[in-house]
Design a protein around this motif. Structure first.
Motif, PDB file in Angstrom:
ATOM      1  N   LEU A 174       0.759  -1.146   0.192  1.00  0.00           N
ATOM      2  CA  LEU A 174       0.074   0.137  -0.040  1.00  0.00           C
ATOM      3  C   LEU A 174       0.738   1.173   0.023  1.00  0.00           C
ATOM      4  N   LEU A 175       1.799   1.308   0.895  1.00  0.00           N
ATOM      5  CA  LEU A 175       2.736   2.516   0.957  1.00  0.00           C
ATOM      6  C   LEU A 175       3.573   2.711  -0.392  1.00  0.00           C
ATOM      7  N   GLY A 176       4.069   1.451  -0.799  1.00  0.00           N
ATOM      8  CA  GLY A 176       4.752   1.560  -2.187  1.00  0.00           C
ATOM      9  C   GLY A 176       4.092   2.251  -3.166  1.00  0.00           C
ATOM     10  N   PHE A 177       2.681   1.799  -3.338  1.00  0.00           N
ATOM     11  CA  PHE A 177       1.897   2.196  -4.365  1.00  0.00           C
ATOM     12  C   PHE A 177       1.522   3.866  -4.241  1.00  0.00           C
ATOM     13  N   CYS A 178       1.213   4.083  -2.948  1.00  0.00           N
ATOM     14  CA  CYS A 178       0.706   5.487  -2.611  1.00  0.00           C
ATOM     15  C   CYS A 178       1.813   6.253  -2.850  1.00  0.00           C
ATOM     16  N   PHE A 179       3.158   6.253  -2.347  1.00  0.00           N
ATOM     17  CA  PHE A 179       4.143   6.826  -2.522  1.00  0.00           C
ATOM     18  C   PHE A 179       4.543   6.945  -3.985  1.00  0.00           C
ATOM     19  N   GLY A 180       4.683   5.917  -4.684  1.00  0.00           N
ATOM     20  CA  GLY A 180       4.803   5.743  -6.129  1.00  0.00           C
ATOM     21  C   GLY A 180       3.942   6.688  -7.255  1.00  0.00           C
ATOM     22  N   ILE A 184      10.827   0.031  -6.787  1.00  0.00           N
ATOM     23  CA  ILE A 184      11.756   0.603  -7.594  1.00  0.00           C
ATOM     24  C   ILE A 184      11.415   0.873  -9.104  1.00  0.00           C
ATOM     25  N   ALA A 185      10.429  -0.140  -9.481  1.00  0.00           N
ATOM     26  CA  ALA A 185       9.618  -0.087 -10.634  1.00  0.00           C
ATOM     27  C   ALA A 185       8.974   1.266 -11.187  1.00  0.00           C
ATOM     28  N   TRP A 186       8.599   2.003  -9.994  1.00  0.00           N
ATOM     29  CA  TRP A 186       8.047   3.175 -10.364  1.00  0.00           C
ATOM     30  C   TRP A 186       9.013   4.091 -11.234  1.00  0.00           C
ATOM     31  N   ALA A 187      10.411   3.969 -10.965  1.00  0.00           N
ATOM     32  CA  ALA A 187      11.150   4.985 -11.543  1.00  0.00           C
ATOM     33  C   ALA A 187      11.277   4.642 -13.052  1.00  0.00           C
ATOM     34  N   ALA A 188      10.879   3.462 -13.554  1.00  0.00           N
ATOM     35  CA  ALA A 188      10.657   3.134 -14.844  1.00  0.00           C
ATOM     36  C   ALA A 188       9.413   3.342 -15.569  1.00  0.00           C
ATOM     37  N   PHE A 189       8.302   3.414 -14.796  1.00  0.00           N
ATOM     38  CA  PHE A 189       6.940   3.596 -15.055  1.00  0.00           C
ATOM     39  C   PHE A 189       6.735   5.032 -15.306  1.00  0.00           C
ATOM     40  N   LEU A 190       7.367   5.982 -14.525  1.00  0.00           N
ATOM     41  CA  LEU A 190       7.367   7.440 -14.874  1.00  0.00           C
ATOM     42  C   LEU A 190       7.475   7.944 -16.100  1.00  0.00           C
ATOM     43  N   GLY A 206       5.537  -4.544 -16.537  1.00  0.00           N
ATOM     44  CA  GLY A 206       6.612  -3.936 -15.780  1.00  0.00           C
ATOM     45  C   GLY A 206       6.546  -4.086 -14.495  1.00  0.00           C
ATOM     46  N   PHE A 207       5.458  -4.026 -13.602  1.00  0.00           N
ATOM     47  CA  PHE A 207       5.468  -3.927 -12.213  1.00  0.00           C
ATOM     48  C   PHE A 207       5.685  -5.443 -11.726  1.00  0.00           C
ATOM     49  N   SER A 208       5.001  -6.332 -12.656  1.00  0.00           N
ATOM     50  CA  SER A 208       5.080  -7.841 -12.158  1.00  0.00           C
ATOM     51  C   SER A 208       6.300  -8.469 -12.500  1.00  0.00           C
ATOM     52  N   PHE A 209       7.119  -8.207 -13.638  1.00  0.00           N
ATOM     53  CA  PHE A 209       8.344  -8.638 -13.857  1.00  0.00           C
ATOM     54  C   PHE A 209       9.334  -8.949 -12.749  1.00  0.00           C
ATOM     55  N   SER A 210       9.634  -7.731 -11.948  1.00  0.00           N
ATOM     56  CA  SER A 210      10.576  -7.972 -10.839  1.00  0.00           C
ATOM     57  C   SER A 210      10.298  -9.026  -9.715  1.00  0.00           C
ATOM     58  N   THR A 211       9.067  -9.529  -9.812  1.00  0.00           N
ATOM     59  CA  THR A 211       8.510 -10.401  -8.762  1.00  0.00           C
ATOM     60  C   THR A 211       8.133 -11.768  -9.364  1.00  0.00           C
ATOM     61  N   SER A 212       8.655 -11.799 -10.496  1.00  0.00           N
ATOM     62  CA  SER A 212       8.036 -13.067 -11.516  1.00  0.00           C
ATOM     63  C   SER A 212       9.055 -14.344 -11.067  1.00  0.00           C
ATOM     64  N   ASN A 213      10.303 -14.154 -10.393  1.00  0.00           N
ATOM     65  CA  ASN A 213      11.232 -15.025 -10.423  1.00  0.00           C
ATOM     66  C   ASN A 213      12.008 -15.289 -11.549  1.00  0.00           C
ATOM     67  N   LEU A 214      12.241 -14.335 -12.774  1.00  0.00           N
ATOM     68  CA  LEU A 214      12.768 -14.539 -13.972  1.00  0.00           C
ATOM     69  C   LEU A 214      13.834 -13.684 -13.882  1.00  0.00           C
ATOM     70  N   THR A 259       0.088  -3.579  -7.272  1.00  0.00           N
ATOM     71  CA  THR A 259       0.357  -2.451  -8.306  1.00  0.00           C
ATOM     72  C   THR A 259       0.331  -3.039  -9.894  1.00  0.00           C
ATOM     73  N   PRO A 260       0.736  -4.154 -10.179  1.00  0.00           N
ATOM     74  CA  PRO A 260       0.416  -4.490 -11.404  1.00  0.00           C
ATOM     75  C   PRO A 260      -1.088  -4.534 -11.934  1.00  0.00           C
ATOM     76  N   SER A 261      -2.071  -4.754 -11.104  1.00  0.00           N
ATOM     77  CA  SER A 261      -3.393  -4.621 -11.225  1.00  0.00           C
ATOM     78  C   SER A 261      -3.989  -3.117 -11.564  1.00  0.00           C
ATOM     79  N   PHE A 262      -3.320  -2.365 -11.499  1.00  0.00           N
ATOM     80  CA  PHE A 262      -3.273  -1.046 -11.840  1.00  0.00           C
ATOM     81  C   PHE A 262      -3.630  -1.082 -13.334  1.00  0.00           C
ATOM     82  N   GLY A 263      -2.545  -1.924 -13.870  1.00  0.00           N
ATOM     83  CA  GLY A 263      -2.917  -2.216 -15.536  1.00  0.00           C
ATOM     84  C   GLY A 263      -4.277  -2.618 -16.205  1.00  0.00           C
ATOM     85  N   ILE A 264      -4.792  -3.448 -15.252  1.00  0.00           N
ATOM     86  CA  ILE A 264      -6.277  -3.852 -15.351  1.00  0.00           C
ATOM     87  C   ILE A 264      -7.158  -2.789 -15.365  1.00  0.00           C
TER      88      ILE A 264
END
Length: 664
Positions: A164-170, A210-216, A357-365, A380-385
């Motif tokens: 929640l905090l990560g999304f709100c601050f991002g 950290i993915a917010w830096a790329a999403f901006l 973008g937001f789900s890649f970092s936690t996908s274990n890839l 956060t990835p669900s914001f894409g939906i």
């Protein structure tokens, strides 16, 4: 018509949606602590010790120079979330923390989570408004985000605060960046600097922010294309780099400082992520199949559970595996559609970029993380939906074509959320409900079996433990629990074989071998085999886990069966490895009292109480020892406090009342 917040109808619908989001999660306000809540957010740890990081405010430097788990007895990990830990400390400091009524201690934490989610929904709306052409599509997207059922774990579970905090601050950083970029002079500098500060707070809330830096820059470029702004893409990217670089470098530097004593690579137990030690090809093939499962859950969030565990997903090695083929096709299709739509349908591109973008970092890839899958990771990835819903809504000629199915989807999500609120009520309700929904999860199955055993449903409990062992014959928790069950049933030979199997399990499957040795010590003591019992007590203390994960019954049994000089050496080793843990002075007190050195015992007890002021056992032993020494005046307030303390055990409260009656 360009979306505008000036319309009264717009304001009405926004208000109704925010109220609906609050109302649908309001039942979670009565929840207690579940899963990791009690060892991360709560002011007191399960054993009664004070959580040094969250019980009260500490200097800010303490939060930014220590790891996530440091308050839980100094446990090491690779997690670093100082802002989240600081939020727990702030909540406890403002609402009583250690002195709070146990029945209401969790309430403020849950209230903050719900309010943060309402705020996140409003921020989602604010991000959608500039990239749509009709206000109602932005409102629709905000409703999809706010009432998305996959968010239930994040909101109803207190440790979801990190997401929640990560999304709100991002999101706030993104909106402030846009304002600063379009400003001039001091307004521009203030906006961009503020955006950088908010990004730092997002990073400090949870690492995947950290993915917010790329999403901006992606959002800014899409925003400019939709609004027909003649922006310079290169200039935008440079601005984002300037805004994000300083907070990112600062965050990484502080993280390195805080985790300098943590070994790298840090081992992850296979119960959390069986892909951690898997070959790269296996990790990628399985990871892609699970990533596709996450996309499916974002589109159709049914059958949600709190734990997916190592056996929930098949470990795949073949590129022809159906799960891999389906997931790869879906993910590549989403990526292809996103790239192809950049020029003509930039909103679809943004939806794909947001999810992927937001789900890649936690996908274990890119690297193996601490869990194989978690619904919380898709907050956060669900914001894409939500963006996808806005894009579809903008295509239809009649709003009813999208409103009717979306309302149906939202109603379905609401039913799921209400159900998940109750599932997260406490730790017992969590594993009782989820073990039945995910019978392939080892941890849920083992916990549910123990619950049934405590309710005297012994046949069902044994069947569940054996089912867990069918899934994983080397699952130590099930082997140990089933061994204890068989011992209590008088099936000693079978119990012994279970415990020995647990000791033979591979290294990655046995983090708590000292407890297995303890169980064998109990069994051999029951069988009157004193030498074997003592041997396993000694073997227990040769395990590093015995000091890292203290087991109070093991200490008690050790004092009862091993010579005092051996016990003293064990306590000295523990004091050296885990300094300032309250167990050591308490155990020293027991030894001193046993040899009638009351004065030394009182000194040890006072030190233990200073380290763990709410521990009912320590308070009772101190009061009883004071009575034994004849100091009734010092014992009386301790006994009176215990008598009134609802968090103390019923047995100790009863003994305190009886002791008070005797001295009056």
């Amino acid at each position: 018509m360009q979306a505008t917040p000036a319309s009264p109808r717009y304001r009405l619908w926004v208000t109704l949606i925010l109220l609906a989001v609050f109302a649908i999660y309001a039942p979670s306000l009565g929840n207690q602590f579940a899963l990791d809540d009690g060892i991360v957010a709560r002011a007191t740890l399960p054993g009664g010790a004070t959580n040094q990081m969250t019980a009260t405010f500490r200097p800010l430097t303490d939060y930014f120079t220590n790891g996530y788990w440091i308050g839980n007895g100094g446990e090491l990990s690779r997690l670093y979330r100082p802002v989240t830990i600081l939020s727990y400390a702030a909540t406890n400091a403002l609402t009583g923390g250690v002195q709070a009524d146990p029945e209401w201690e969790a309430f403020p934490h849950h209230l903050i989570n719900v309010l943060l989610h309402v705020f996140a929904t409003w921020l989602a709306l604010r991000m959608l408004m500039p990239i749509v052409t009709q206000y109602w599509t932005a409102v629709l997207g905000a409703a999809v985000f706010g009432l998305h059922a996959i968010h239930s774990e994040v909101v109803a579970g207190i440790v979801g605060r990190a997401e929640l905090l990560g999304f709100c601050f991002g999101a706030s950083a993104l909106l402030l960046f846009l304002r600063g970029r379009n400003g001039a002079g001091a307004a521009r500098i203030a906006g961009l600097a503020g955006s950088g500060l908010l990004l730092f707070l997002a990073f400090g809330s949870k690492e995947n922010a950290i993915a917010w830096a790329a999403f901006l820059p992606v959002y800014a470029l899409v925003h400019d294309r939709i609004r027909n702004n003649a922006g310079n893409p290169l200039r935008t990217c440079l601005q984002v780099t300037l805004v994000a670089l300083v907070p990112l470098v600062l965050f990484l530097a502080l993280r390195h400082l805080a985790l300098s004593e943590v070994p790298s690579p840090f081992p992850v137990h296979r119960l959390a992520n069986p892909l951690y030690d898997a070959p790269l090809a296996t990790r990628w093939i399985t990871g892609i199949s699970i990533w596709g499962f996450g996309l499916y859950k974002c589109l159709l969030p049914l059958g949600l559970v709190s734990d997916y565990g190592p056996c929930t997903f098949d470990i795949l090695d073949s590129l022809l595996a159906p799960a891999f083929v389906a997931s790869a096709a879906a993910l590549l299709g989403l990526l292809g559609c996103g790239i192809a739509s950049l020029r003509r349908q930039p909103l679809l591109f943004l939806a794909a970029a947001c999810f992927l973008g937001f789900s890649f970092s936690t996908s274990n890839l890119p690297l193996a993380i601490g869990t194989v899958f978690g619904e919380r990771l898709y907050f956060t990835p669900s914001f894409g939906i939500a963006i996808l819903a806005c894009w579809i809504a903008g295509l239809v000629s009649r709003p009813a074509l999208i409103l009717i199915p979306t309302i149906g989807w939202l109603l379905m999500c609401s039913v799921v959320i209400v159900d998940r609120n109750s599932a997260w009520h406490d730790e017992t309700s969590r594993f009782v409900q989820d073990a039945q929904r995910n019978p392939r999860c080892l941890r849920l199955t083992e916990a549910y079996a123990g619950h049934l055993d405590r309710r005297n449903r012994v046949v069902d409990a044994e069947n569940l433990w054996r089912r867990a062992l069918e899934l994983d014959p080397e699952f130590v928790d099930a082997l140990s629990s089933l061994g204890g069950f068989l011992a209590r049933a008088g099936r000693y030979n079978d119990a012994e074989q279970m415990f020995l199997r647990a000791l033979r399990a591979p290294p990655g499957a046995k983090p708590l071998r000292h407890i297995t040795h303890y169980n064998l010590a109990l069994l051999y003591n029951l069988l009157k085999q004193a030498e074997k019992s003592q041997q396993h007590l000694r073997l227990a203390w040769r395990e590093n886990s015995a000091f890292q994960f203290l087991h109070e019954p093991l200490l008690t049994r050790t004092q009862a069966q091993l010579p005092p000089d051996e016990v003293e050496k064990i306590l000295a080793t523990g004091q050296q490895r885990v300094p300032n843990h309250p167990t050591w002075p308490l155990q020293h007190a027991y030894l001193a009292i046993a040899r009638d050195d009351i004065e030394a015992g009182l000194g040890h007890l006072r030190r233990a109480l200073a380290l763990r002021p709410t521990h009912d056992q320590t308070r009772w032993v101190l009061a009883a020892t004071l009575l034994q020494s004849g100091d009734t005046e010092a014992a009386r307030p301790l006994l009176d406090a215990l008598r009134q303390d609802k968090s103390a055990s019923q047995e100790i409260r009863k003994m305190a009342r009886e002791a008070l009656r005797q001295i009056k």
